[in-house]
Design an enzyme around this catalytic site. Sequence first.
Site, PDB file in Angstrom:
ATOM      1  N   SER A   1       2.034  -9.834  10.672  1.00  0.00           N
ATOM      2  CA  SER A   1       1.393  -8.770   9.909  1.00  0.00           C
ATOM      3  C   SER A   1      -0.116  -8.825  10.143  1.00  0.00           C
ATOM      4  O   SER A   1      -0.789  -9.753   9.676  1.00  0.00           O
ATOM      5  CB  SER A   1       1.702  -8.933   8.415  1.00  0.00           C
ATOM      6  OG  SER A   1       0.832  -8.133   7.636  1.00  0.00           O
ATOM      7  N   SER A   2      -0.640  -7.833  10.850  1.00  0.00           N
ATOM      8  CA  SER A   2      -2.067  -7.832  11.184  1.00  0.00           C
ATOM      9  C   SER A   2      -2.939  -7.886   9.939  1.00  0.00           C
ATOM     10  O   SER A   2      -3.883  -8.670   9.857  1.00  0.00           O
ATOM     11  CB  SER A   2      -2.409  -6.588  12.009  1.00  0.00           C
ATOM     12  OG  SER A   2      -3.797  -6.511  12.259  1.00  0.00           O
TER      13      SER A   2
ATOM     14  N   CYS B   1      -7.963   1.672   7.130  1.00  0.00           N
ATOM     15  CA  CYS B   1      -7.460   2.362   5.956  1.00  0.00           C
ATOM     16  C   CYS B   1      -8.009   1.784   4.654  1.00  0.00           C
ATOM     17  O   CYS B   1      -8.463   0.638   4.605  1.00  0.00           O
ATOM     18  CB  CYS B   1      -5.931   2.369   5.955  1.00  0.00           C
ATOM     19  SG  CYS B   1      -5.166   0.844   5.391  1.00  0.00           S
TER      20      CYS B   1
ATOM     21  N   HIS C   1       5.807  -5.121   8.753  1.00  0.00           N
ATOM     22  CA  HIS C   1       5.843  -6.500   9.214  1.00  0.00           C
ATOM     23  C   HIS C   1       5.946  -7.473   8.039  1.00  0.00           C
ATOM     24  O   HIS C   1       4.976  -8.115   7.647  1.00  0.00           O
ATOM     25  CB  HIS C   1       4.601  -6.801  10.057  1.00  0.00           C
ATOM     26  CG  HIS C   1       4.683  -6.225  11.432  1.00  0.00           C
ATOM     27  ND1 HIS C   1       3.577  -5.984  12.223  1.00  0.00           N
ATOM     28  CD2 HIS C   1       5.757  -5.834  12.175  1.00  0.00           C
ATOM     29  CE1 HIS C   1       3.966  -5.475  13.379  1.00  0.00           C
ATOM     30  NE2 HIS C   1       5.277  -5.378  13.378  1.00  0.00           N
TER      31      HIS C   1
ATOM     32  N   GLU D   1       1.071  -0.567  16.400  1.00  0.00           N
ATOM     33  CA  GLU D   1       0.197   0.561  16.060  1.00  0.00           C
ATOM     34  C   GLU D   1      -0.666   0.953  17.247  1.00  0.00           C
ATOM     35  O   GLU D   1      -0.876   2.141  17.521  1.00  0.00           O
ATOM     36  CB  GLU D   1      -0.684   0.228  14.846  1.00  0.00           C
ATOM     37  CG  GLU D   1      -1.539   1.414  14.429  1.00  0.00           C
ATOM     38  CD  GLU D   1      -2.497   1.108  13.285  1.00  0.00           C
ATOM     39  OE1 GLU D   1      -3.592   1.713  13.264  1.00  0.00           O
ATOM     40  OE2 GLU D   1      -2.158   0.267  12.426  1.00  0.00           O
TER      41      GLU D   1
ATOM     42  N   SER E   1       2.069  -5.381   3.306  1.00  0.00           N
ATOM     43  CA  SER E   1       3.514  -5.249   3.509  1.00  0.00           C
ATOM     44  C   SER E   1       4.311  -6.309   2.753  1.00  0.00           C
ATOM     45  O   SER E   1       5.521  -6.437   2.960  1.00  0.00           O
ATOM     46  CB  SER E   1       3.842  -5.317   5.009  1.00  0.00           C
ATOM     47  OG  SER E   1       3.201  -6.414   5.626  1.00  0.00           O
TER      48      SER E   1
ATOM     49  N   CYS F   1       2.780   5.770   8.881  1.00  0.00           N
ATOM     50  CA  CYS F   1       1.820   5.923   7.790  1.00  0.00           C
ATOM     51  C   CYS F   1       0.933   7.135   8.063  1.00  0.00           C
ATOM     52  O   CYS F   1       0.418   7.281   9.183  1.00  0.00           O
ATOM     53  CB  CYS F   1       0.962   4.666   7.673  1.00  0.00           C
ATOM     54  SG  CYS F   1      -0.377   4.827   6.464  1.00  0.00           S
TER      55      CYS F   1
ATOM     56  N   CYS G   1       0.859  -1.183   0.000  1.00  0.00           N
ATOM     57  CA  CYS G   1       0.000   0.000   0.000  1.00  0.00           C
ATOM     58  C   CYS G   1       0.898   1.236   0.000  1.00  0.00           C
ATOM     59  O   CYS G   1       2.126   1.140   0.114  1.00  0.00           O
ATOM     60  CB  CYS G   1      -0.906   0.000   1.228  1.00  0.00           C
ATOM     61  SG  CYS G   1       0.021   0.088   2.796  1.00  0.00           S
TER      62      CYS G   1
ATOM     63  N   HIS H   1      -0.041  -4.772  19.663  1.00  0.00           N
ATOM     64  CA  HIS H   1       0.390  -4.441  18.305  1.00  0.00           C
ATOM     65  C   HIS H   1       1.041  -3.060  18.333  1.00  0.00           C
ATOM     66  O   HIS H   1       0.549  -2.146  19.002  1.00  0.00           O
ATOM     67  CB  HIS H   1      -0.804  -4.439  17.347  1.00  0.00           C
ATOM     68  CG  HIS H   1      -0.419  -4.308  15.904  1.00  0.00           C
ATOM     69  ND1 HIS H   1      -0.106  -3.087  15.334  1.00  0.00           N
ATOM     70  CD2 HIS H   1      -0.262  -5.234  14.929  1.00  0.00           C
ATOM     71  CE1 HIS H   1       0.209  -3.273  14.062  1.00  0.00           C
ATOM     72  NE2 HIS H   1       0.117  -4.564  13.791  1.00  0.00           N
TER      73      HIS H   1
END
Length: 317
Positions: A232-233, A204, A50, A135, A276, A105, A21, A133
């Site tokens: 990676s979520s 997002c 990630h 974030e 990612s 981001c 992304c 996490h």
Amino acid sequence: MTTTAPRPALTVLLATPRGFCAGVDRAIQIVERAIEKYGAPVYVRHEIVHNRHVVERLKALGAVFVEELAECPVDRPVVFSAHGVPKAVPAEAKARRMLYLDATCPLVSKVHVEAQRHYDAGRQIVLIGHDGHPEVVGTMGQLPDGAVALIETVEDARAFQPRDPANIAFVTQTTLSVDDTAEIVAVLRGRFPEMAASHKEDICYATTNRQEAVKSVAARSDVLLVLGSANSSNSVRLAEVGRRSGAAAYLIDDADGLDFAWLEGARVVGVTAGASAPEVLVQGVIDRLSASFDVAVEEVDAARETVSFKLPRVLVS
């Protein structure tokens, strides 16, 4: 004369959009440009994104990944990961007079701004996300301890007891399952009709688009392969969405993770990649499948993405 048995036919449905992304692309470019400008080593606090393959490639270029700022020397640049960091981290970097580059981001930064706006208005903040996490750690770290209540599940939403039911607001992690989050929000809104929200959706565009693409592909597939790392979520969510949509879904790092036993009796295989995961990993899976099957590739378009984010000015001057 010997004849080779024909390879079984296999249709591969490629989900579009997939892979990088705009936020991930920007974060990786920040590390690459920093190495070009300042030379190696450039330190990166936490994995920039990630994905094991991305991290290993950047290590080879001269990036050094650490978990805490204390591990970084003061005379080398440090990059903050795309997931965002608590306010205390740039404050510490300033205090140590370090050169730092923030690869957060912009859509994560938007959540930080919204959380601050609600806090300044006197509201208690509810953050929907996954405990631990980076974030979530970064978003909670924008505000004083105790200002943010973390909700992970519908059960948490039902049990949550705010200080003032008429004065709360919610924000979310950007990489959640759209459907799961909607269910949690519905429970909260049912309990707290006056709950304030962000001006725009926090999950997002890339997460939403990739999940919609997976739904389209998985509904037609026997098996779904998701390229992405286990931490990676957004990649984990893609596999979950695929299973709910009817496919046997597997999260793999790369083609080496493909188990052909999964494909027994399969005629249609869906392939996608987390936000990612680089596109080269997708091609690697197609190449491995093509060695054993007569593969026909079909792109399944769910959305076209044109978003891009600017790099920090110091790296483009």
